[in-house]
Design a protein around this motif. Structure first.
Motif, short mmCIF file in Angstrom:
data_model
loop_
_atom_site.label_atom_id
_atom_site.label_comp_id
_atom_site.label_asym_id
_atom_site.label_seq_id
_atom_site.Cartn_x
_atom_site.Cartn_y
_atom_site.Cartn_z
N UNK A 1 -19.24 75.80 24.95
CA UNK A 1 -19.67 74.85 26.09
C UNK A 1 -18.52 73.92 26.71
N UNK A 2 -17.68 73.68 25.95
CA UNK A 2 -16.32 73.02 26.36
C UNK A 2 -15.56 73.63 27.55
N UNK A 3 -15.50 75.00 27.53
CA UNK A 3 -15.06 75.84 28.52
C UNK A 3 -15.90 75.65 29.97
N UNK A 4 -17.16 75.78 29.86
CA UNK A 4 -18.15 75.99 30.78
C UNK A 4 -18.00 74.28 31.54
N UNK A 5 -17.95 73.27 30.67
CA UNK A 5 -17.66 71.72 31.02
C UNK A 5 -16.26 71.79 31.98
N UNK A 28 -21.59 62.94 35.52
CA UNK A 28 -22.54 62.49 34.36
C UNK A 28 -23.32 63.63 33.69
N UNK A 29 -23.94 64.59 34.72
CA UNK A 29 -24.78 65.57 34.21
C UNK A 29 -23.91 66.67 33.28
N UNK A 30 -22.76 66.89 33.80
CA UNK A 30 -21.93 67.69 32.86
C UNK A 30 -21.66 67.11 31.62
N UNK A 31 -21.53 65.90 31.53
CA UNK A 31 -21.13 65.36 30.17
C UNK A 31 -22.33 65.04 29.15
N UNK A 32 -23.65 65.14 29.83
CA UNK A 32 -24.90 64.79 29.33
C UNK A 32 -25.56 66.18 28.84
N UNK A 33 -25.63 67.13 29.76
CA UNK A 33 -26.35 68.32 29.48
C UNK A 33 -25.54 69.60 29.05
N UNK A 34 -24.23 69.41 29.40
CA UNK A 34 -23.25 70.52 29.03
C UNK A 34 -22.53 70.09 27.78
N UNK A 35 -22.08 68.84 27.68
CA UNK A 35 -21.23 68.54 26.75
C UNK A 35 -21.86 67.85 25.58
N UNK A 36 -23.17 67.33 26.00
CA UNK A 36 -24.09 66.69 24.90
C UNK A 36 -23.78 64.95 24.52
N UNK A 37 -23.32 64.54 25.47
CA UNK A 37 -23.25 62.97 25.30
C UNK A 37 -24.32 62.06 25.80
N UNK A 38 -24.61 61.10 25.37
CA UNK A 38 -25.55 60.14 25.63
C UNK A 38 -25.23 59.46 26.92
N UNK A 39 -26.45 58.91 27.84
CA UNK A 39 -26.17 58.63 29.08
C UNK A 39 -25.14 57.74 29.24
N UNK A 40 -25.18 56.56 28.59
CA UNK A 40 -24.31 55.38 28.61
C UNK A 40 -22.80 55.80 28.61
N UNK A 41 -22.33 56.56 27.46
CA UNK A 41 -21.23 57.10 27.17
C UNK A 41 -20.75 57.93 28.33
N UNK A 201 -15.25 55.79 24.15
CA UNK A 201 -14.77 56.77 25.08
C UNK A 201 -13.74 57.83 24.57
N UNK A 202 -14.12 58.96 24.50
CA UNK A 202 -13.09 60.14 23.84
C UNK A 202 -12.05 60.47 24.58
N UNK A 203 -11.16 59.75 24.75
CA UNK A 203 -9.85 60.08 25.92
C UNK A 203 -9.36 61.26 25.76
N UNK A 204 -8.91 61.94 24.88
CA UNK A 204 -8.56 63.41 24.98
C UNK A 204 -9.41 64.25 25.80
N UNK A 205 -10.77 64.13 25.72
CA UNK A 205 -11.59 65.09 26.53
C UNK A 205 -11.72 64.52 27.84
#
Length: 257
Positions: A1-5, A28-41, A201-205
């Motif tokens: 999923x990271x590669x797709x993101x 935001x949709x990529x972070x939420x629906x592809x990489x699995x983060x919650x909305x606010x982060x 915030x995961x800064x490396x990503x």
């Protein structure tokens, strides 16, 4: 999923370079629906990505004489106020509702890309007046509104900024694209300041995502002269309709409970 993101990060940068906006609404949709983060982060993470990528694109446009710095600063300062306010207000809004609002904004962006207002087409036809034209007061209201949306749902707002610059500030279309990127960068920085210390915030990503998006925007700014913008806008608009409808559907229960 990271590669797709990361592949989608390149698409975001490419569209920013080609269209001066639109692509950031995918972050935001990529972070939420592809990489699995919650909305606010996800919204907080999107802001440094969009801001840094837009700034790189703005520098390239500036070198080509396609940035009206005066208008960018006037519009951007007002937008920054709205963005910081929107980010602070977001603490009172539940994540699903933020995503529902984002989906609605995506559909509005799609409509803007699929059918541009007649006033914008007319302004493009004459290529406006000059690069230092008078900024109408209404443009500040637009800047404040776009800024608030940036802080609240994490959009760059280029699909609103570009028409506002052309129609209301009388900035030539080519300059409007580059100028919008400066405004988006300012907007995003202010919005992130409103989230700072409130979410992790995961800064490396974020750094990796930003780097790939920058590659996309560099390519996009080089291709902008060779690819029909209208065809791109329509294709991207159709994609936004599908994705925006999906986001709205998945968060349709946001007003309940």
């Amino acid at each position: 999923m990271l590669a797709l993101g990361l592949a989608l990060a390149a698409l975001i940068g490419l569209s920013l370079g080609l269209l001066g906006g639109g692509g950031s609404i995918l972050t935001v949709p990529v972070f939420v629906y592809v990489l699995g983060y919650a909305a606010k982060p996800a919204i907080a993470m999107s802001l440094p990505v969009v801001g840094t990528t837009s700034l790189v694109g703005a520098v390239r446009h500036w070198r080509e004489g396609n940035v009206n710095l005066r208008v960018a600063l006037l519009f951007g300062v007002v937008a920054m106020l709205g963005s910081f306010t929107g980010a602070r207000f977001a603490a009172r809004v539940r994540g699903p509702l933020q995503l529902l609002l984002l989906g609605a904004v995506m559909l509005a962006a799609a409509a803007s890309m699929l059918r541009r207002p007649r006033a914008l087409r007319d302004a493009e036809a004459v290529d406006a007046v000059d690069g230092s034209a008078h900024v109408r007061p209404l443009v500040y209201a637009v800047g404040l509104g776009v800024g608030f949306l940036t802080g609240l749902v994490g959009i760059g707002g280029g699909f609103l900024i570009v028409p506002a610059l052309v129609v209301l500030a009388h900035v030539p279309m080519k300059q409007a694209v580059g100028t919008s990127l400066v405004v988006i960068a300012m907007n995003s920085a202010s919005g992130y300041a409103g989230y700072a210390g409130r979410v992790h915030v995961p800064w490396p990503l974020v750094a990796a995502f930003t780097a790939v998006a920058i590659v996309g925007i560099v390519i996009g700014t080089r291709l902008v002269r060779h690819i029909p913008a209208l065809t791109l806008r329509r294709a991207f608009g159709v994609f936004l309709v599908l994705l925006g409808a999906l986001v709205v559907w998945q968060n349709r229960g946001a007003f309940g409970g």
